[in-house]
Design a protein around this motif. Sequence first.
Motif, PDB file in Angstrom:
ATOM      1  N   GLN A 229      27.816  46.842  40.473  1.00  0.00           N
ATOM      2  CA  GLN A 229      27.287  44.955  41.483  1.00  0.00           C
ATOM      3  C   GLN A 229      27.634  44.100  40.614  1.00  0.00           C
ATOM      4  O   GLN A 229      27.639  43.337  40.576  1.00  0.00           O
ATOM      5  CB  GLN A 229      25.712  45.399  41.396  1.00  0.00           C
ATOM      6  CG  GLN A 229      24.788  46.407  42.622  1.00  0.00           C
ATOM      7  CD  GLN A 229      23.590  46.498  42.811  1.00  0.00           C
ATOM      8  OE1 GLN A 229      23.295  45.866  41.474  1.00  0.00           O
ATOM      9  NE2 GLN A 229      23.257  47.284  43.812  1.00  0.00           N
ATOM     10  N   ALA A 230      27.496  44.334  39.290  1.00  0.00           N
ATOM     11  CA  ALA A 230      28.094  43.608  38.219  1.00  0.00           C
ATOM     12  C   ALA A 230      29.749  43.190  38.434  1.00  0.00           C
ATOM     13  O   ALA A 230      29.707  41.731  38.159  1.00  0.00           O
ATOM     14  CB  ALA A 230      27.636  43.776  36.793  1.00  0.00           C
ATOM     15  N   THR A 231      30.098  43.887  38.785  1.00  0.00           N
ATOM     16  CA  THR A 231      31.416  43.823  37.974  1.00  0.00           C
ATOM     17  C   THR A 231      32.013  43.535  39.980  1.00  0.00           C
ATOM     18  O   THR A 231      33.083  41.804  39.469  1.00  0.00           O
ATOM     19  CB  THR A 231      32.344  45.369  38.503  1.00  0.00           C
ATOM     20  OG1 THR A 231      31.957  46.375  36.990  1.00  0.00           O
ATOM     21  CG2 THR A 231      33.892  45.008  38.615  1.00  0.00           C
ATOM     22  N   GLU A 232      31.188  43.210  40.829  1.00  0.00           N
ATOM     23  CA  GLU A 232      31.696  42.733  41.857  1.00  0.00           C
ATOM     24  C   GLU A 232      30.946  40.505  41.607  1.00  0.00           C
ATOM     25  O   GLU A 232      31.755  40.622  42.264  1.00  0.00           O
ATOM     26  CB  GLU A 232      31.076  43.402  43.139  1.00  0.00           C
ATOM     27  CG  GLU A 232      31.087  42.796  44.207  1.00  0.00           C
ATOM     28  CD  GLU A 232      30.096  43.471  45.626  1.00  0.00           C
ATOM     29  OE1 GLU A 232      29.329  42.503  46.434  1.00  0.00           O
ATOM     30  OE2 GLU A 232      30.775  44.365  45.436  1.00  0.00           O
ATOM     31  N   LYS A 233      29.790  41.034  41.479  1.00  0.00           N
ATOM     32  CA  LYS A 233      29.829  39.826  40.721  1.00  0.00           C
ATOM     33  C   LYS A 233      30.409  38.771  40.260  1.00  0.00           C
ATOM     34  O   LYS A 233      31.318  37.245  40.068  1.00  0.00           O
ATOM     35  CB  LYS A 233      28.375  39.617  39.932  1.00  0.00           C
ATOM     36  CG  LYS A 233      27.248  39.750  41.465  1.00  0.00           C
ATOM     37  CD  LYS A 233      26.165  39.419  40.573  1.00  0.00           C
ATOM     38  CE  LYS A 233      24.705  39.642  41.613  1.00  0.00           C
ATOM     39  NZ  LYS A 233      23.658  39.660  40.824  1.00  0.00           N
ATOM     40  N   ILE A 234      31.063  39.563  38.625  1.00  0.00           N
ATOM     41  CA  ILE A 234      31.798  38.465  37.692  1.00  0.00           C
ATOM     42  C   ILE A 234      33.981  38.742  38.657  1.00  0.00           C
ATOM     43  O   ILE A 234      33.818  37.432  38.310  1.00  0.00           O
ATOM     44  CB  ILE A 234      32.098  39.481  36.850  1.00  0.00           C
ATOM     45  CG1 ILE A 234      30.627  39.785  35.836  1.00  0.00           C
ATOM     46  CG2 ILE A 234      33.608  39.486  36.030  1.00  0.00           C
ATOM     47  CD1 ILE A 234      31.327  40.517  35.372  1.00  0.00           C
ATOM     48  N   GLY A 235      33.512  39.295  39.712  1.00  0.00           N
ATOM     49  CA  GLY A 235      35.085  39.186  40.436  1.00  0.00           C
ATOM     50  C   GLY A 235      34.954  38.231  40.927  1.00  0.00           C
ATOM     51  O   GLY A 235      35.881  36.928  41.392  1.00  0.00           O
TER      52      GLY A 235
ATOM     53  N   GLU B  18      37.588  35.000  41.084  1.00  0.00           N
ATOM     54  CA  GLU B  18      37.656  34.063  42.693  1.00  0.00           C
ATOM     55  C   GLU B  18      37.470  32.926  42.534  1.00  0.00           C
ATOM     56  O   GLU B  18      38.702  31.614  42.875  1.00  0.00           O
ATOM     57  CB  GLU B  18      37.084  34.320  43.786  1.00  0.00           C
ATOM     58  CG  GLU B  18      38.164  34.878  44.514  1.00  0.00           C
ATOM     59  CD  GLU B  18      37.832  35.752  45.746  1.00  0.00           C
ATOM     60  OE1 GLU B  18      38.872  35.183  47.521  1.00  0.00           O
ATOM     61  OE2 GLU B  18      37.419  36.889  45.643  1.00  0.00           O
ATOM     62  N   GLN B  19      36.392  32.332  42.559  1.00  0.00           N
ATOM     63  CA  GLN B  19      36.029  31.095  42.473  1.00  0.00           C
ATOM     64  C   GLN B  19      36.090  30.319  41.570  1.00  0.00           C
ATOM     65  O   GLN B  19      36.457  28.791  41.858  1.00  0.00           O
ATOM     66  CB  GLN B  19      33.921  31.195  42.115  1.00  0.00           C
ATOM     67  CG  GLN B  19      33.569  29.294  42.939  1.00  0.00           C
ATOM     68  CD  GLN B  19      33.863  28.987  43.627  1.00  0.00           C
ATOM     69  OE1 GLN B  19      33.624  29.548  44.948  1.00  0.00           O
ATOM     70  NE2 GLN B  19      34.100  27.502  43.752  1.00  0.00           N
ATOM     71  N   ALA B  20      36.103  30.313  40.738  1.00  0.00           N
ATOM     72  CA  ALA B  20      37.053  29.945  39.260  1.00  0.00           C
ATOM     73  C   ALA B  20      38.493  29.234  39.892  1.00  0.00           C
ATOM     74  O   ALA B  20      38.893  28.274  39.153  1.00  0.00           O
ATOM     75  CB  ALA B  20      36.300  30.194  37.758  1.00  0.00           C
TER      76      ALA B  20
END
Length: 97
Positions: free
Chosen positions: A69-75, A79-81
């Motif tokens: 879950q944390a990896t997905e949020k970081i991804g 992506e947004q950045a």
Amino acid sequence: MKSMTRVLLAGCLLLAASACQKPEDKRIGPAEQAGREIDQAAVKAGEKLEQAGEKLDAAAQQAGEKLNQATEKIGEKVEQAGKEIQESAREARKGKD
């Protein structure tokens, strides 16, 4: 963990089988009583080890899920950045034209 438990239980069974008395001998000596208590303690220890292994497996599974879950949020944030950087670059190029 499970293999350790199996080895421990197999050892207990072998110990119990080798310490069996003859059916006609109804008396229990101190060595046999101690052997029985050791067998019972080994079985209980094996059960506790199995329970601990199950708890460790569950904790590892939960930790893995949280890491995913944390990896997905970081991804998503990366992506947004990246999108924001691209938009800023487009705006900067438009300003130069």
